[in-house]
Structure formats: structure tokens, C-alpha cells
Motif scaffolding. Structure first.
Motif, PDB file in Angstrom:
ATOM      1  N   GLU A 150      75.445 -54.101 -38.441  1.00  0.00           N
ATOM      2  CA  GLU A 150      75.134 -53.071 -38.986  1.00  0.00           C
ATOM      3  C   GLU A 150      75.005 -52.517 -40.331  1.00  0.00           C
ATOM      4  N   ILE A 151      75.405 -54.172 -40.702  1.00  0.00           N
ATOM      5  CA  ILE A 151      75.049 -53.672 -42.537  1.00  0.00           C
ATOM      6  C   ILE A 151      73.819 -54.546 -42.471  1.00  0.00           C
ATOM      7  N   ALA A 152      73.195 -54.763 -41.570  1.00  0.00           N
ATOM      8  CA  ALA A 152      71.711 -55.630 -42.102  1.00  0.00           C
ATOM      9  C   ALA A 152      70.767 -54.747 -41.234  1.00  0.00           C
ATOM     10  N   HIS A 153      71.905 -53.972 -40.297  1.00  0.00           N
ATOM     11  CA  HIS A 153      70.381 -53.037 -39.323  1.00  0.00           C
ATOM     12  C   HIS A 153      70.945 -51.377 -39.315  1.00  0.00           C
ATOM     13  N   GLY A 154      70.495 -50.943 -40.617  1.00  0.00           N
ATOM     14  CA  GLY A 154      70.735 -49.270 -40.356  1.00  0.00           C
ATOM     15  C   GLY A 154      71.636 -48.521 -40.768  1.00  0.00           C
ATOM     16  N   GLY A 155      73.766 -48.998 -40.830  1.00  0.00           N
ATOM     17  CA  GLY A 155      74.263 -48.781 -41.118  1.00  0.00           C
ATOM     18  C   GLY A 155      75.334 -48.013 -39.466  1.00  0.00           C
ATOM     19  N   LEU A 156      76.078 -47.417 -39.838  1.00  0.00           N
ATOM     20  CA  LEU A 156      76.992 -47.114 -38.201  1.00  0.00           C
ATOM     21  C   LEU A 156      75.637 -46.130 -37.830  1.00  0.00           C
ATOM     22  N   SER A 157      75.991 -46.498 -36.539  1.00  0.00           N
ATOM     23  CA  SER A 157      75.098 -45.306 -35.185  1.00  0.00           C
ATOM     24  C   SER A 157      75.471 -45.929 -34.248  1.00  0.00           C
ATOM     25  N   GLY A 158      75.199 -45.257 -33.493  1.00  0.00           N
ATOM     26  CA  GLY A 158      75.221 -45.512 -31.381  1.00  0.00           C
ATOM     27  C   GLY A 158      74.334 -46.292 -31.926  1.00  0.00           C
ATOM     28  N   ARG A 159      72.719 -45.877 -31.837  1.00  0.00           N
ATOM     29  CA  ARG A 159      71.838 -46.672 -32.178  1.00  0.00           C
ATOM     30  C   ARG A 159      72.130 -48.137 -32.223  1.00  0.00           C
ATOM     31  N   ALA A 165      77.539 -39.489 -37.935  1.00  0.00           N
ATOM     32  CA  ALA A 165      77.236 -40.561 -38.146  1.00  0.00           C
ATOM     33  C   ALA A 165      78.380 -40.807 -37.480  1.00  0.00           C
ATOM     34  N   PRO A 166      78.841 -41.997 -36.518  1.00  0.00           N
ATOM     35  CA  PRO A 166      80.185 -41.925 -36.313  1.00  0.00           C
ATOM     36  C   PRO A 166      80.674 -43.224 -37.766  1.00  0.00           C
ATOM     37  N   ASP A 167      82.245 -43.324 -37.699  1.00  0.00           N
ATOM     38  CA  ASP A 167      82.856 -43.325 -38.541  1.00  0.00           C
ATOM     39  C   ASP A 167      83.148 -45.145 -38.423  1.00  0.00           C
ATOM     40  N   LYS A 168      83.471 -46.076 -38.603  1.00  0.00           N
ATOM     41  CA  LYS A 168      84.175 -47.122 -38.452  1.00  0.00           C
ATOM     42  C   LYS A 168      85.153 -47.363 -37.681  1.00  0.00           C
ATOM     43  N   LYS A 169      85.927 -47.150 -36.968  1.00  0.00           N
ATOM     44  CA  LYS A 169      86.439 -47.188 -36.533  1.00  0.00           C
ATOM     45  C   LYS A 169      85.837 -46.300 -35.018  1.00  0.00           C
ATOM     46  N   GLU A 170      84.733 -45.304 -35.195  1.00  0.00           N
ATOM     47  CA  GLU A 170      84.203 -44.565 -34.429  1.00  0.00           C
ATOM     48  C   GLU A 170      82.864 -45.823 -33.578  1.00  0.00           C
ATOM     49  N   PHE A 171      82.287 -46.178 -34.622  1.00  0.00           N
ATOM     50  CA  PHE A 171      81.729 -47.711 -34.292  1.00  0.00           C
ATOM     51  C   PHE A 171      82.221 -48.915 -33.424  1.00  0.00           C
ATOM     52  N   GLN A 172      83.501 -49.077 -33.661  1.00  0.00           N
ATOM     53  CA  GLN A 172      83.757 -49.920 -32.974  1.00  0.00           C
ATOM     54  C   GLN A 172      83.763 -49.748 -31.750  1.00  0.00           C
ATOM     55  N   ASN A 173      84.752 -48.402 -31.459  1.00  0.00           N
ATOM     56  CA  ASN A 173      84.801 -48.282 -29.577  1.00  0.00           C
ATOM     57  C   ASN A 173      83.451 -48.418 -29.359  1.00  0.00           C
TER      58      ASN A 173
END
Length: 446
Positions: free
Chosen positions: A411-420, A377-385
Motif C-alpha cells: 500500500e505504501i508503494a501503490h496508492g495508500g489505504l483503500s479497498g482497491r 478511505a479505511p484506516d490501517k486496521k480496516e485495511f488489514q481486515n
């Protein structure tokens, strides 16, 4: 003209429902010349042919001269000793060429037949629909637009061939470039077990994902590409397990390689867990073809009570029959070791004399995948990118700080940090009218 289709040698075994227009038209060509049959009966057969060709046009998306498209469709789908030998490789030598040329002479006669006299004699209305058909913009039920265009283009090329030899060369070139039958035309397949046995059925449309569309994950993608490249080039390659967190692009990566390597002869067959007992039949149907096949298992995992993994272990490695060189197994899973493990497997020695055997039994399946690729799973920085890249790609108009703030709420309401999750967020924004223009601070809700 004799009813020549009965003299075919190599191109004979057509599906009955698809061969009907061929038989009817060949009969009309022969009966029309002899003049022995009742005009009303022949007119009825002609209208029946027109109906069949129009139905084919609706199902397959054909346009232009439907009779020509139909004949081209028969030729590119007929799997015989010649067409299978030519798929991917091109022209072959041997006496089979004389037999095929004999058949192409007949197809050339069928292809070049002038229906104008017959249409006038039988007072047929609307035959110009067959010779100059304009298709609708809707997708066909069987072929996607890529396959339809190839067949319609082949029909046009046949009109430019002056001799049966030229027509045979054009067809052979098609087999070399695109293959033959369902495996030649389609990228992906599923397995169906019905009254006829195990059937490998085409999936007409798969998501048009490219590897470049998957933002990030360069190291995992690189490992997958390297293994797949070796496979399609005929080099040694390994079965591959893609594991890691949900929504990180494992399944999308498989779809992407199906799209990327289709032109190089790669095909993907999706098999579900309850179908593992059919794996030997599936492999038997593809092992002698000139394509490379990936048997794909999505979201693979097993609970304690499920024993289907034993079929899979035997197929991957361990059975007496060697796995064919043109078959690999790719699987995705959220579990590294695929089978559920418990502390009791190691600790509970009261019920089992050799508790370590239980652990080894569960680890042995994952160990048979030579390449394992971790999708984290990406970290926050990767998720933002990922959000930034997707927003730019789909032309989302929103200030970056607002975009990232809304993405964080999503992302808080829909499953967390991920590409999907990032893709779902961008899809949500795109689905809103005037997205990013209304200045709302609560686009994604609480």
C-alpha cells in the motif's frame, strides 16, 4: 405450405439481417411443397440458411436445435405492443391476444416443420449440424452464458407445447420473468450517438460483483441498498451521489446493485459527461418501459470551463418536464460538490458584483442529489481486515503476519489505504506461482 411469415401481424419488425433465415426457410417450406423451383436454387438457399444459423450459433452461443433456438431468439427480442405490455407484469387482457395467437399459430408451424423430406429431396449434407449442434466452450460475442441458457431453454420448452395456445402461454411467461428485447435480457447499457441518433446499446458482460463481495463500508452500502430497494418496489426514492476517496468501492457498489436487482427489473445505463446533451433522448426511450432505470455517471466532476453540468441540472430537477418515475440518476465522484471550487469564488469581488451567486451556482448541482453517501478511505486496521477477508476468500496460503507485512509494503508503494489497493495486492499474490510458499520476505518489492 404457404409462405406464412408474410401473414404475421404483431411479430413483423425484425432486424433485416436477423430475419433472413426466417424468410429463406419459409420460402423453402412453400417452394418445397409446390415443387415449382429449381432444385439447385433451393439447395443453395438451404445451405445459405445453414450458414446463417451456424453464424448465429457462434455469435450467440446457441446449441441443440439451432432452428428452434433461432425462432426463440426472434420471439424474445421482438419489442411490440404485446411483448412490452407483458414484460415484468405478465399476461394482459384485450384483443391483442387474438392478434398474437394468430402469429403464434404461424410460428408453431415454422417450429414444428419436418425438414427430413426437403433434405432428402435436395440432397443436403450436414443438416444434422443444425438440429443437434454442440457449441464450443468459448463465450459468445453477443450473449453471456446466462442469456444464452434462457433462450436455449425456451426453445426446448416450445417443443413440449402441443398447441399454439400453450406456446403463447410459455412465451408470455418468459416475458413476465425476464422481459423482452435488449432491456429484458441485459443488465447494463451504454449510450452511442451515431447516424441513426441516440442508441442505448447493451453491455454483454459486466463484472459479477455482489454487495457481499465488498468488504466493509456497511453503513454506505446500507444507505445505497435502502434507496435502491425503495426504487425497485415503486416507492419514492432519490437521486444518489456516492462520493469519497479513490478506490473505496463506489463504482463497484453500482455494479453490485446492477447484479443484485436485475431479477427485480432494475437496469443501469452508463452515460459519460460528453453525452449529457443526449440525456433527454435517453430518458424518452425508457420512460414508458416496465423496468426501473438507473442512469449511472462514473467519476463525475467538472472544471471551471466545463458547462455540461447545466444539462444535468435540468434533467435531475428544474426542467418543465417531470422526470419519469422509473428513472433515477446515480453518480460517483471524488468531489463532494462535483464542480471545482476556488477561494476566489468567495473572495474575488472585483470582477463580480454578486460573488455569492458563483458559489451557489456550483453547489446547486450536488444539492439536487437527494441522497449523498460518503465512502471514506479505511484506516490501517480496516485495511488489514479487508486484506484478511480477501485472502481467505481467494484461498491465499500465507501466514497472517507475513501477509499483513507484505500488504503494508504494497500500500505504501501503490496508492495508500483503500479497498482497491487491498484487492490489487491479493490479485498480485494470486498471480505469483507458489504464492506464500516460498517464504520470501520481499514478495511485493521495495
Amino acid at each position: 405450405m404457404k409462405i406464412r411469415e408474410q401473414e404475421l401481424i404483431v411479430y413483423r419488425n425484425f432486424e433485416e439481417y436477423e430475419a433472413m433465415p426466417l424468410h429463406d426457410m419459409a420460402w423453402l417450406m412453400g417452394a418445397g411443397q409446390r415443387g415449382e423451383e429449381d432444385c439447385g436454387q433451393r439447395a443453395n438457399v438451404m445451405y445459405r440458411c445453414m450458414y446463417s444459423l451456424l453464424e448465429l450459433a457462434g455469435n450467440y452461443g446457441f446449441y441443440g436445435n439451432l432452428w428452434h433456438c433461432y425462432l426463440a431468439h426472434l420471439l424474445v427480442n421482438n419489442e411490440n405492443s404485446y411483448s412490452r405490455a407483458c414484460e415484468v407484469r405478465g399476461a394482459v387482457e384485450g384483443s391483442i391476444n387474438q392478434a398474437v395467437l394468430h402469429d403464434i399459430v404461424i410460428f408453431k408451424e415454422l417450429f414444428d416443420f419436418d425438414f427430413s423430406d426437403l433434405v432428402r429431396e435436395l440432397h443436403i449434407d450436414g443438416f444434422d449440424l443444425i438440429t443437434n449442434y454442440v457449441s464450443s466452450d468459448s463465450e459468445s460475442k453477443v450473449y453471456n452464458s446466462r442469456i444464452r441458457e434462457r433462450i436455449c431453454s425456451l426453445a426446448v420448452k416450445f417443443t413440449k407445447d402441443h398447441t399454439p395456445e400453450e406456446m403463447k402461454d410459455t412465451l408470455t411467461e418468459f416475458y413476465r420473468d425476464y422481459g423482452v428485447g435488449k432491456f429484458g435480457l441485459h443488465k447494463a447499457f451504454r449510450v452511442v450517438h451515431d447516424e441513426r441518433g441516440v442508441q442505448i446499446v447493451p453491455i454483454p458482460r459486466i463484472a459479477h460483483v455482489r454487495l457481499d463481495d465488498l468488504v466493509g463500508y456497511e453503513i454506505p452500502k446500507g444507505k445505497l441498498i435502502a434507496n435502491t430497494e425503495a426504487f425497485v418496489k415503486g416507492k419514492k426514492a432519490n437521486n444518489c451521489l456516492l462520493f469519497g476517496d479513490a478506490g473505496t468501492g463506489k463504482s463497484s457498489s453500482i455494479k453490485a446493485i446492477a447484479n443484485e436487482y436485475y431479477e427485480k427489473g432494475l437496469r443501469v445505463i452508463e452515460v459519460y459527461k460528453h453525452q449529457f446533451q443526449d440525456l433527454h433522448d435517453v430518458i424518452a426511450q425508457v420512460k414508458n418501459r416496465n423496468y426501473k432505470f438507473i442512469i449511472y455517471m462514473d467519476d463525475l466532476s467538472f472544471e471551471d470551463f466545463e458547462i455540461e453540468y447545466k444539462y444535468l441540472k435540468a434533467v435531475i430537477e428544474g426542467g418543465l418536464e417531470r422526470r419519469p418515475d422509473n428513472v433515477l440518476i446515480y453518480a460517483t465522484s471524488n468531489r463532494r460538490h462535483l464542480i471545482r471550487e476556488k477561494f476566489s469564488d468567495k473572495e474575488d469581488r472585483r470582477d463580480q458584483l454578486h460573488a455569492g451567486d458563483t458559489v451557489q451556482e456550483k453547489l446547486s448541482l450536488a444539492a439536487r442529489f437527494g441522497v449523498t453517501i460518503y465512502f471514506a478511505a479505511p484506516d490501517k486496521k480496516e485495511f488489514q481486515n479487508i486484506v484478511r477477508v480477501l485472502a481467505e476468500r481467494f484461498h491465499v496460503e500465507m501466514p497472517e503476519d507475513e501477509l499483513l507485512a507484505e500488504a503494508a509494503k504494497w500500500e505504501i508503494a501503490h496508492g495508500g489505504l483503500s479497498g482497491r489497493c487491498a484487492q490489487q495486492f491479493v490479485d498480485f499474490i494470486l498471480g505469483k506461482e507458489q504464492s506464500g510458499k516460498n517464504g520470501s520476505k520481499d514478495i511485493c518489492g521495495n
